[in-house]
Design a protein around this motif. Sequence first.
Motif, PDB file in Angstrom:
ATOM      1  N   ALA A 101     -19.966 -34.011 -30.081  1.00 10.96           N
ATOM      2  CA  ALA A 101     -20.748 -34.478 -28.935  1.00 10.96           C
ATOM      3  C   ALA A 101     -21.464 -33.319 -28.252  1.00 10.96           C
ATOM      4  O   ALA A 101     -22.615 -33.452 -27.820  1.00 10.96           O
ATOM      5  N   SER A 102     -20.798 -32.185 -28.164  1.00 11.03           N
ATOM      6  CA  SER A 102     -21.421 -31.017 -27.537  1.00 11.03           C
ATOM      7  C   SER A 102     -22.584 -30.502 -28.379  1.00 11.03           C
ATOM      8  O   SER A 102     -23.637 -30.135 -27.846  1.00 11.03           O
ATOM      9  N   ALA A 103     -22.400 -30.484 -29.700  1.00 12.53           N
ATOM     10  CA  ALA A 103     -23.447 -29.967 -30.581  1.00 12.53           C
ATOM     11  C   ALA A 103     -24.632 -30.919 -30.687  1.00 12.53           C
ATOM     12  O   ALA A 103     -25.774 -30.481 -30.867  1.00 12.53           O
ATOM     13  N   SER A 104     -24.383 -32.217 -30.553  1.00 11.28           N
ATOM     14  CA  SER A 104     -25.448 -33.198 -30.767  1.00 11.28           C
ATOM     15  C   SER A 104     -26.544 -33.112 -29.714  1.00 11.28           C
ATOM     16  O   SER A 104     -27.669 -33.554 -29.955  1.00 11.28           O
ATOM     17  N   SER A 105     -26.221 -32.554 -28.547  1.00 13.44           N
ATOM     18  CA  SER A 105     -27.243 -32.422 -27.505  1.00 13.44           C
ATOM     19  C   SER A 105     -28.250 -31.325 -27.834  1.00 13.44           C
ATOM     20  O   SER A 105     -29.316 -31.262 -27.231  1.00 13.44           O
ATOM     21  N   ARG A 106     -27.918 -30.478 -28.808  1.00 11.29           N
ATOM     22  CA  ARG A 106     -28.806 -29.368 -29.172  1.00 11.29           C
ATOM     23  C   ARG A 106     -29.390 -29.511 -30.574  1.00 11.29           C
ATOM     24  O   ARG A 106     -30.288 -28.760 -30.945  1.00 11.29           O
ATOM     25  N   LEU A 107     -28.856 -30.449 -31.356  1.00 13.05           N
ATOM     26  CA  LEU A 107     -29.253 -30.566 -32.753  1.00 13.05           C
ATOM     27  C   LEU A 107     -29.868 -31.929 -33.030  1.00 13.05           C
ATOM     28  O   LEU A 107     -29.649 -32.893 -32.296  1.00 13.05           O
ATOM     29  N   ASP A 108     -30.624 -31.993 -34.117  1.00 14.46           N
ATOM     30  CA  ASP A 108     -31.210 -33.254 -34.567  1.00 14.46           C
ATOM     31  C   ASP A 108     -30.141 -34.054 -35.305  1.00 14.46           C
ATOM     32  O   ASP A 108     -29.642 -33.620 -36.345  1.00 14.46           O
TER      33      ASP A 108
END
Length: 201
Positions: free
Chosen positions: A128-135
């Motif tokens: 969830a944390s990574a998804s805000s920065r990645l496609d």
Amino acid sequence: MEAPTVSPPFFQPALRIAMNFRDKLGHSLRRRHREPDLPQRATLRGVIFWVVVGAVSLLVQVYLPVYAPLASQLELPLIVTLYLAFLVRDPVPALLYGALMGVSQDALLAQPVGLFGIVKTLAAYSAASASSRLDVEHPAPRCVLICFFFLFHQFFYWVLREALLGLDVQFPILLTLAAAMLNGAAGVLIFLLLDRLVRVV
């Protein structure tokens, strides 16, 4: 005149987490449907939907390998957890769902409760944390992320078995890499199916 009901103090944090989980799911559904005023009942349907999807993935995970041994390399509860984490893009509801899925999987597999619970909580929070920065909307990055988080999941599961249970368990690197690719490919297909189902809900 009846006095208003007040929740005990120790229930309030759990209630706040549950309400936050519901609100984040509603926000995600509004984004998917592009409807700014999605009715409250649609949010409730979303919560029920994810409970049902999680239960189905757990049952398939437990019983499918009995008939298809290759399916034992799949981690369907993890794939479903990752999809929800990518969808809501908020660590709180994601880790809550990951913990629920992991503990349920522990119980169904009759192993010490907490192993999958801890690992899936970590995976859900990180995803969830990574998804805000990645496609996370296209198949290729989805496949890569599923592979990565599968390796993340398996590594920490191995660490916990070694550290908490004191088991001398080998970490099969080649088999785990092959399973990661299998889960990546299967995960992309499952994500596409869930994309369609989420739009219906």
